[in-house]
Design a protein around this motif. Structure first.
Motif, mmCIF file in Angstrom:
data_model
loop_
_atom_site.group_PDB
_atom_site.id
_atom_site.type_symbol
_atom_site.label_atom_id
_atom_site.label_comp_id
_atom_site.label_asym_id
_atom_site.label_seq_id
_atom_site.Cartn_x
_atom_site.Cartn_y
_atom_site.Cartn_z
ATOM 1 N N ASN A 182 -62.259 16.043 26.166
ATOM 2 C CA ASN A 182 -60.853 16.038 25.795
ATOM 3 C C ASN A 182 -60.570 14.967 24.738
ATOM 4 O OD1 ASN A 182 -58.153 16.731 25.832
ATOM 5 N ND2 ASN A 182 -57.673 15.555 27.664
ATOM 6 N N CYS A 228 -46.804 11.852 25.456
ATOM 7 C CA CYS A 228 -46.938 13.271 25.120
ATOM 8 C C CYS A 228 -45.570 13.939 25.034
ATOM 9 C CB CYS A 228 -47.814 13.973 26.149
ATOM 10 S SG CYS A 228 -49.545 13.449 26.135
ATOM 11 N N ASP A 250 -56.152 16.788 30.694
ATOM 12 C CA ASP A 250 -55.972 15.499 31.348
ATOM 13 C C ASP A 250 -55.546 15.675 32.797
ATOM 14 O OD1 ASP A 250 -55.914 12.653 31.338
ATOM 15 O OD2 ASP A 250 -53.737 12.721 31.186
ATOM 16 N N THR A 267 -54.479 19.216 25.327
ATOM 17 C CA THR A 267 -54.833 17.846 25.709
ATOM 18 C C THR A 267 -54.202 17.475 27.042
ATOM 19 O OG1 THR A 267 -55.019 17.190 23.383
ATOM 20 C CG2 THR A 267 -54.702 15.439 24.989
ATOM 21 N N LEU A 314 -56.670 8.494 26.614
ATOM 22 C CA LEU A 314 -57.751 9.412 26.972
ATOM 23 C C LEU A 314 -59.083 8.669 27.100
ATOM 24 C CD1 LEU A 314 -56.881 12.468 24.701
ATOM 25 C CD2 LEU A 314 -56.517 12.241 27.163
ATOM 26 N N ALA A 320 -59.221 15.738 20.974
ATOM 27 C CA ALA A 320 -57.998 15.127 20.456
ATOM 28 C C ALA A 320 -58.284 14.292 19.205
ATOM 29 C CB ALA A 320 -57.358 14.253 21.541
#
Length: 445
Positions: A218, A160, A65, A61, A125, A222
């Motif tokens: 993405n 994250c 990104d 992920t 996201l 996720a």
């Protein structure tokens, strides 16, 4: 004789309470594990909380990104000029992203301590996809700046990092953050190269449309695969009492000497890196005659150093004592890379300093994030790592102005600015020493 025989016969194993019927059952029916077996069984099962989600999903992920955001960097400057932007306006387009990260990193990092990491990452996201669509559709320079500011506000890097911190112990956290940093570095390498290639065939529109598709995929990935890390138990780690996530607890942790020093050190090292990053193209054009494609290759070489430093940290940081060495080495390499610019008169001579800057910045960044994380309770990981990320964003916002002023102070001496910037990583190295000196005091308190 019967009494003597009874006294020599071992008594049956008792699995129930004294006087209960279970004491007369055969040991085969109700086995009692040995102490060693019991310890093994307890270690293999989580003591509390939810099962740990895998690292692969969060790493992929993060890579996608940064890959997506890296794609638009080579084409964004020319697009802004196409909308009538001056040199100052182009700077605003990039500064807007970093400036908006200052409140965004802290707000979403702290929010993740209450609602969980997964929903915050998913919202980030989603907004990444939306803001890229806004960037593509921006009819004017003002709308483009607003779109980039929104994209910076919803950046989720600190969340994250907190996701990784939730699943690691203090001993293996630096290695895990280094692994994540390797995927970030890989995104920085592949993203701009892909953007430059797409820009040749379809210009800004093709590059951004491709990026929108990548971020949407993405988000879908996720949504389907990313688990929640907040509240998970880490195998092999004893449960510890958790602090509250209120403001008083947050300020108590932030004002720890080691944490405060690291936040300042992160600001200093980022100020030096971004000051160099935002002015290197102008410096290289004047000193080496570089055009845009040459500068792109130079940044790709630097990103390789960033990637290798992050990847090396996976094994280097398995010993916690090496974290101190890594911090000093990272700051020292950055300082040396900046100072050596006065010796660059060809592309060959430029390779070692550029690699040194990329490698050193990645190494020191991982060390600082690890230091903040291991001195922060689980319930405040998002808040404190968000504060660290906010200090980075503040440095990114002011670095172009500070470095530009340094160039204006000595317009005939192109080496003055980078020589002065080298003071910042030297200060960060001293802060690293002071932070590690403060650690025993923190442990005793």
């Amino acid at each position: 004789a019967l009494a003597k025989a009874r006294s020599s016969t071992p008594p049956p194993k008792v699995t129930g309470s004294a006087g209960s019927g279970a004491a007369h059952l055969p040991s085969k029916s109700v086995p009692t594990p040995s102490p060693g077996a019991k310890a093994t069984e307890t270690k293999s099962l989580p003591s509390a909380g939810k099962p740990l989600p895998g690292f692969r999903v969060i790493y992929l992920t993060v890579f996608l990104d940064f890959f997506a955001n890296g794609i638009i960097l080579p084409v964004l400057q020319s697009h802004a000029k196409g909308l009538g932007a001056s040199g100052f306006d182009v700077g605003l387009v990039f500064t807007a992203y970093s400036t908006a990260q200052i409140p965004g990193s802290f707000i979403f990092g702290r929010m993740s301590d209450f609602v969980g990491r997964r929903p915050v990452i998913l919202v980030s996201l989603l907004m990444s996809t939306v803001t890229l669509a806004f960037t593509l559709a921006a009819p004017s320079l003002q709308h483009l700046i607003a779109a980039r500011a929104l994209a910076g506000f919803f950046s989720e890097t600190s969340v994250c990092q907190a996701y990784v911190a939730d699943q690691t112990t203090a001993e293996n956290r630096a290695a895990a953050l280094g692994h994540m940093g390797a995927f970030i570095g890989l995104g920085f390498v592949v993203g701009p190269a892909t953007g430059a290639l797409l820009g040749l065939f379809g210009g800004f529109d093709l590059a951004v449309k491709f990026t929108v598709v990548v971020t949407a995929l993405n988000l879908l990935y996720a949504k389907l695969r990313l688990g929640e890390s907040l509240g998970c138990s880490v195998p092999g780690q004893e449960p510890v009492p958790q602090a509250h996530a209120d403001w008083k607890s947050y300020l108590r942790v932030l004002l720890k000497p080691v944490v405060t020093l690291v936040v300042i050190g992160q600001f200093a090292i980022t100020l030096a890196f971004m000051g160099w990053d935002t002015t290197f193209a102008l410096w290289a054009r004047e000193r080496l005659g570089y055009e845009q494609r040459h500068t792109g290759l130079a940044f790709a070489w630097l990103a390789i150093g960033f990637f290798l430093a992050s990847w090396k940290t996976r094994s280097f940081a398995k010993k916690p004592a090496n974290t101190f060495k890594g911090g000093i080495a990272g700051c020292g390499l950055m300082c040396a890379g900046l100072l050596c610019h006065r010796c660059i008169f060809s592309t060959l001579l430029a390779l070692p300093p550029l690699f040194s800057i990329g490698f050193g910045y990645a190494l020191s960044e991982i060390v600082f994030a690890t230091l903040v994380s291991v001195h922060t309770p689980k319930t405040l990981q998002g808040s404190l790592l968000g504060s660290l990320s906010a200090s980075q964003a503040l440095a990114r916002a002011v670095a172009p102005v500070v470095t530009g002023h340094l160039f204006d102070m000595a317009p005939m001496n192109t080496d003055f600015a980078y020589t002065t910037l080298a003071v910042a990583p030297a200060v960060a190295a001293a802060i690293t020493v002071a932070a590690f000196a403060a650690m025993p005091v923190e442990k005793e308190s």
